[in-house]
Scaffold this motif. Structure first.
Motif, mmCIF file in Angstrom:
data_model
loop_
_atom_site.group_PDB
_atom_site.id
_atom_site.type_symbol
_atom_site.label_atom_id
_atom_site.label_comp_id
_atom_site.label_asym_id
_atom_site.label_seq_id
_atom_site.Cartn_x
_atom_site.Cartn_y
_atom_site.Cartn_z
ATOM 1 N N TRP A 174 38.517 40.208 15.416
ATOM 2 C CA TRP A 174 37.373 40.325 14.523
ATOM 3 C C TRP A 174 36.131 39.666 15.121
ATOM 4 N N ARG A 175 35.564 40.345 16.107
ATOM 5 C CA ARG A 175 34.290 39.940 16.671
ATOM 6 C C ARG A 175 33.210 40.871 16.121
ATOM 7 N N ARG A 176 31.982 40.546 16.345
ATOM 8 C CA ARG A 176 30.903 41.296 15.692
ATOM 9 C C ARG A 176 30.927 42.800 15.982
ATOM 10 N N PRO A 177 31.112 43.254 17.227
ATOM 11 C CA PRO A 177 31.141 44.710 17.437
ATOM 12 C C PRO A 177 32.255 45.400 16.659
ATOM 13 N N ASP A 178 33.430 44.788 16.592
ATOM 14 C CA ASP A 178 34.546 45.370 15.854
ATOM 15 C C ASP A 178 34.250 45.405 14.356
ATOM 16 N N LEU A 179 33.768 44.303 13.811
ATOM 17 C CA LEU A 179 33.417 44.254 12.389
ATOM 18 C C LEU A 179 32.338 45.270 12.066
ATOM 19 N N ARG A 180 31.333 45.349 12.910
ATOM 20 C CA ARG A 180 30.212 46.264 12.687
ATOM 21 C C ARG A 180 30.696 47.714 12.645
ATOM 22 N N ARG A 181 31.537 48.089 13.581
ATOM 23 C CA ARG A 181 32.019 49.463 13.654
ATOM 24 C C ARG A 181 32.829 49.831 12.412
ATOM 25 N N ARG A 182 33.730 48.950 12.015
ATOM 26 C CA ARG A 182 34.611 49.280 10.892
ATOM 27 C C ARG A 182 33.893 49.210 9.549
ATOM 28 N N MET A 183 33.021 48.226 9.359
ATOM 29 C CA MET A 183 32.297 48.138 8.092
ATOM 30 C C MET A 183 31.321 49.296 7.929
ATOM 31 N N ASP A 184 30.657 49.677 9.006
ATOM 32 C CA ASP A 184 29.767 50.831 8.961
ATOM 33 C C ASP A 184 30.556 52.100 8.621
ATOM 34 N N PHE A 185 31.721 52.253 9.212
ATOM 35 C CA PHE A 185 32.577 53.410 8.939
ATOM 36 C C PHE A 185 32.944 53.463 7.461
ATOM 37 N N GLY A 186 33.382 52.333 6.913
ATOM 38 C CA GLY A 186 33.773 52.297 5.508
ATOM 39 C C GLY A 186 32.622 52.598 4.570
ATOM 40 N N LEU A 187 31.452 52.071 4.865
ATOM 41 C CA LEU A 187 30.285 52.320 4.015
ATOM 42 C C LEU A 187 29.870 53.781 4.057
ATOM 43 N N ARG A 188 29.974 54.411 5.218
ATOM 44 C CA ARG A 188 29.632 55.832 5.291
ATOM 45 C C ARG A 188 30.639 56.689 4.535
#
Length: 450
Positions: free
Chosen positions: A119-133
């Motif tokens: 759970w580093r920033r690029p991983d969190l960013r990718r998955r949270m953005d995916f879920g929000l979309r």
């Protein structure tokens, strides 16, 4: 059906003969008659991205100045929905962090290992953005997400949450809640965490178990830990949202303790409790006593039906004996505000889901027996969670509010329930939304299975 909704621009338009469940109407117009499902036929006028009028169907003025009309012919028109309990930071790790037992302990351990490793920033960013979309495409316009906030992780996760709030501004209203085991509040890090949450405009939260423990196991200093949590929240004027009694422990000791702490600290009306599964296993006298405490403390309760049915009473080689969901009917009958929410999505706590609040609500209605009649069950995915989040116009169709709507190809609640409504049309600010669901390939899904 989406292509048939003529809302490609923000010119004035009236959606005629729209069938709207009464809980979604802030002020039902005079002269409407509810059908057997508690829905009414209305004409809804839109202009400039807002709702400008809601009238009984067929009673608009003869000189109506709208450029276009569209006849929904009795199809259901809903507001965009509100998911008040999610875990966007955990989402979509099931391929790389499977819960091989499917139970709570397996979920806790698999998630902790993945968090520490990846759970580093690029991983969190990718998955949270995916879920929000995903949520946006399904017609969700407001989300409250719990954020794992342990020392060494919290700063990265809250930084990415702030990025997502900025990226999805005007698209998905996004709130954050700090999620840690309650014993973290006896450590010096608790003060740092509370400051981090305050800086991010979030809520103080936690789970009523120890870091290495399970729900239902006694926390000897539970009252002291709750006092520390409420003190930190009160010093910063922050609301509270807790995971409570997610087990089959019939004592259900945490929920009454939270209610008493709420009153002790003058926090009535500012505390939300999710899960509360053990209430369903209490005898009538204990249940009535605990519900009275919840009501008097002004607690809001969130039921997570899909995830609790997935985790609770899971025993190898045995069919589950109970549903694992909180007694929604009894709570609502006592005047307690209750919502349903999606909780975990494609992670070790729940291997399935798609951030689709309509799907969550449909499953919740079946699981909780909120049908026959449906009554005001629709409130649990719109106005109730919106009120918990403090969002006045969300989850309702209100004159002057945003033209954020969902058109369903269904003319009765039975039809809403019968099909997944994959052809729904989502309208945002008066325009039909054209945002497809993201492809799992963006996450590298399947790589861990090779």
């Amino acid at each position: 059906m989406q292509d048939s909704i003529p809302l490609g621009r923000a010119a004035p338009v009236t959606l005629r003969r729209a069938r709207v469940p009464l809980p979604f109407l802030a002020v039902p117009p005079d002269g409407v008659t509810a059908d057997r499902d508690g829905a009414v036929l209305v004409d809804v006028a839109l202009a400039g991205g807002r709702i400008t009028a809601v009238r009984p169907a067929g009673q608009g003025p003869a000189d109506d100045d709208v450029d276009r009309d569209f006849d929904l012919a009795g199809r259901h028109l809903w507001p965009t929905l509100v998911d008040v309990h999610t875990h966007l930071d955990k989402g979509h790790i099931v391929d790389r962090a499977p819960n091989l037992r499917g139970d709570f302990l397996g979920a806790r351990d698999a998630t902790a290992a993945d968090r520490e490793a990846r759970w580093r920033r690029p991983d969190l960013r990718r998955r949270m953005d995916f879920g929000l979309r995903c949520a946006e495409a399904h017609g969700v316009s407001a989300i409250r997400t719990h954020i794992d906030s342990y020392e060494g992780q919290a700063q990265d996760s809250w930084a990415v949450l702030a990025e997502m709030q900025a990226a999805f501004a005007e698209r998905v209203a996004l709130q954050g809640v700090a999620l840690v085991a309650l014993d973290v509040y006896r450590t010096p890090f608790a003060e740092t965490l509370a400051d981090l949450v305050a800086a991010g405009g979030g809520l103080v939260g936690g789970v009523t178990r120890a870091t290495a423990g399970l729900h239902g196991e006694e926390l000897a200093d539970l009252e002291d830990l709750l006092d520390r949590l409420f003190t930190l929240a009160g010093e910063r004027d922050l609301d509270v949202d807790l995971h409570v009694d997610e087990s089959n422990d019939t004592a259900g000791a945490a929920l009454p303790a939270v209610a008493r702490a709420t009153v002790r600290h003058g926090y009535e009306g500012r505390v939300t409790c999710g899960h509360c599964c053990s209430l369903a296993l209490q005898d009538d006298a204990a249940l009535a006593q605990h519900i009275a405490l919840v009501r008097d403390a002004g607690l809001s309760i969130v039921s997570l039906p899909t995830v609790n049915m997935y985790l609770q009473d899971r025993v190898p080689a045995r069919t589950p004996r109970w549903r694992g969901v909180t007694p929604v009917r009894e709570l609502r009958a006592a005047g307690v505000r209750v919502a349903v929410a999606g909780d975990n999505c494609r992670d070790p706590f729940h291997a399935y889901g798609d951030h689709d609040m309509l799907d969550t609500w449909r499953q919740g209605v079946r699981i909780l027996h909120l049908d026959h009649p449906f009554g005001d069950a629709a409130a649990l995915c719109g106005p109730a969670p919106a009120a918990i989040m403090g969002l006045e116009a969300a989850g309702r169709i209100v004159v002057g509010g945003p033209a954020d709507l969902i058109v369903l190809n269904a003319r009765s609640m039975e039809q809403v329930m019968a099909r997944p409504q994959a052809d729904r049309a989502v309208i945002r600010a008066g325009r039909r939304l054209d945002r497809p669901l993201p492809d799992y390939a963006e996450l590298g899904a399947g790589a861990a299975l090779a």
